[in-house]
Design an enzyme around this catalytic site. Structure first.
Site, PDB file in Angstrom:
ATOM      1  N   CYS B  46       1.067  -1.468   0.114  1.00 23.88           N
ATOM      2  CA  CYS B  46       0.148   0.300   0.035  1.00 23.88           C
ATOM      3  C   CYS B  46       1.108   1.276   0.091  1.00 23.88           C
ATOM      4  O   CYS B  46       1.726   1.536   0.673  1.00 23.88           O
ATOM      5  CB  CYS B  46      -1.387   0.079   1.532  1.00 23.88           C
ATOM      6  SG  CYS B  46      -2.685  -0.521   0.655  1.00 23.88           S
ATOM      7  N   PRO B  47       0.728   1.973  -0.380  1.00 23.44           N
ATOM      8  CA  PRO B  47      -0.598   2.278  -1.463  1.00 23.44           C
ATOM      9  C   PRO B  47      -0.969   1.766  -3.150  1.00 23.44           C
ATOM     10  O   PRO B  47      -1.475   2.518  -3.611  1.00 23.44           O
ATOM     11  CB  PRO B  47      -0.982   4.070  -1.357  1.00 23.44           C
ATOM     12  CG  PRO B  47       0.626   4.434  -1.640  1.00 23.44           C
ATOM     13  CD  PRO B  47       1.595   4.110  -0.762  1.00 23.44           C
TER      14      PRO B  47
END
Lengths: 377, 109
Positions: B46-47
């Site tokens: 992530c992201p």
């Protein structure tokens, strides 16, 4: 550098510095011995104990000093579970408690005990009804609830929890690490824990208060120190300094908390206007005066901390890329909010409004640059 | 790890979800509707899975389902949170045999 990470540790309060320097000279001897210098150390220690007791609403003989807030929680949780073994083996705790509570729970589970975590709302507040139900189930030995969350600042329903615990005859451990010295402490606790460096005292001092009548048995080898609750030689100068800081904070808390809370309101209101795709997390009103947390979509928390550090701001993050475990914060997970691009701003006593102005001025461009480096425009 | 988890519970952690699935075999473990698009974000932190989802969700028709394959534990929380913030629908998260999840999102607009 603008220091905006008071929730990790508060800079030493000037009153604590003065007290520490004086007590290093006056209180270095062994308070358990009987000669003059030792009796002086013991007098300083007992005076500090009496003052803390008064400030937290306890009796002096209920208060022990530990070597940290974490140790206070470990001893509070495991000692009460040990003392209550005949009543049951279930530990009930909020899902967003400090890791010291969860780690003590893991030890309890490995020893055959049971742990029940009570979920939280989107703002991080423990469901008081579910907490009461969990506590009332037969076999509950101990319940734990923080006064306020350390990552998002949300206040917890301690009064309701205390009522439920009282009705069920279950002791309640209240972890006051983030609120002690900033807000009045709640009543109704059976065991209270706190940490001096969070309120502007020196590191290495925690407080463990166990109400008279609560069954408690040390999970550690015992010695004669701290009424047999905390083994090891007391750091009397640091304890004296910690209490001086707590007293000073208690006197200035109302004014300073109001000022910090207004700055937090500003950050909460302005960040979403200045930066697109941001979620401010945590309770907007029922919160600590000094903590505000937000997550920026499409941004790595680590990159954000690095860039803010270069720009002269010290903040922290619950994003997984900033944690040694490679897991996001259990608090953000339990709340179901964005875990990446997370920033916790926590205001120390005396922070200037200029620092907040500058923070709000540099943040939008930093986020824009990181996003464009990832191809997000 | 944790035996039980009760009340509130805006979202459950991956462990809690797995534990719940073990405890409640009646819970749906297979998607009812096949995805119109699958985004492979396995191995990506992530992201990145969210960025890939945001970039490509408009490739399906409104009402269509996108599956994001991800194994970063943060994605388990972040994809549903993104849906809430962007007013899309989190249909469900289904465990993959090799680890990770297929996280299904319906495009709402």
């Amino acid at each position: 550098m603008a220091y905006l990470d008071a929730a990790s540790t508060e800079p030493l309060h000037p009153a604590a510095r003065d007290a520490l320097l004086a007590a290093i000279d006056a209180g270095w001897a062994d308070p358990a011995r009987l000669y003059g210098t030792a009796r002086r150390a013991q007098m300083l220690l007992e005076r500090a104990r009496a003052e803390v007791a008064e400030l937290i609403g306890a009796r002096p003989d209920e208060v022990s000093f530990t070597s940290s807030g974490t140790q206070a929680v470990h001893l509070g949780v495991l000692g009460t579970l040990a003392g209550r073994r005949r009543a049951g083996t279930r530990l009930v705790a909020g899902a967003v408690e400090h890791s010291s509570v969860l780690h003590a729970g893991e030890v309890h589970e490995r020893a055959g005990g049971e742990v029940e975590l009570v979920g939280v709302s989107r703002t991080g507040r423990v469901d008081a009804g579910a907490f009461a139900e969990a506590v009332a189930r037969p076999g509950t030995a101990l319940a734990c609830l923080q006064t306020a969350n350390h990552e998002v600042g949300t206040l917890q329903p301690v009064e309701e929890a205390a009522r439920a615990c009282r009705e069920a005859g279950v002791p309640l451990l209240v972890d006051a690490a983030q609120s002690a010295g900033r807000m009045p402490l709640p009543e109704g606790w059976s065991v209270l824990t706190a940490s001096a460096h969070k309120w502007g005292g020196p590191a290495g001092v925690g407080v463990l208060a166990v109400r008279k009548g609560v069954r408690w048995r040390s999970p550690l080898p015992e010695d004669e120190r701290e009424r047999r609750r905390v083994p090891g030689f007391e750091n009397v100068p640091a304890i004296v300094a910690a209490v001086a800081a707590l007293r000073a904070r208690a006197e200035e808390a109302e004014t300073e908390s109001r000022r910090l809370s207004a700055l937090v309101d500003r950050i909460r209101a302005e960040v979403p206007l200045l930066v697109p795709d941001v979620e401010v997390v945590g309770a907007p009103v029922l919160r600590l005066p000094h903590i505000v947390t937000f997550s920026c979509m499409y941004v790595e928390g680590e990159a954000l901390l690095t860039e803010l550090d270069k720009a002269g701001f010290a903040v922290s993050s619950g994003s997984s890329c900033t944690a040694s475990t490679l897991r996001p914060s259990h608090v953000l997970e339990a709340m179901g909010v964005l875990t990446h691009g997370n920033v916790r701003v926590s205001l120390p006593r005396g922070v200037s409004e200029d620092d907040i102005d500058r923070f709000l001025a540099v943040l939008p461009d930093i986020v824009r640059r990181i996003r464009s480096s990832l191809g997000v425009h | 790890m944790w035996r039980r988890r009760t009340g509130g519970g805006a979202r459950r952690s991956p462990e809690a979800a797995q534990a719940a699935e073990r405890a409640e075999p009646a819970a749906p473990v297979r998607p009812a509707e096949p995805p119109a698009l699958t985004i492979d974000a396995l191995g990506r932190k992530c992201p990145i899975p969210i960025i890939m989802l945001a970039e490509r969700i408009n490739q399906v028709a409104t009402g269509g389902v996108v599956a994001v394959l991800a194994d970063d534990p943060a994605a388990f929380t972040d994809v549903p949170a993104w849906c809430r913030l962007k007013s899309h629908e989190h249909v469900g998260s289904y465990e993959l045999p090799q680890g990770g999840w297929s996280i299904h999102v319906r495009r709402n607009y």
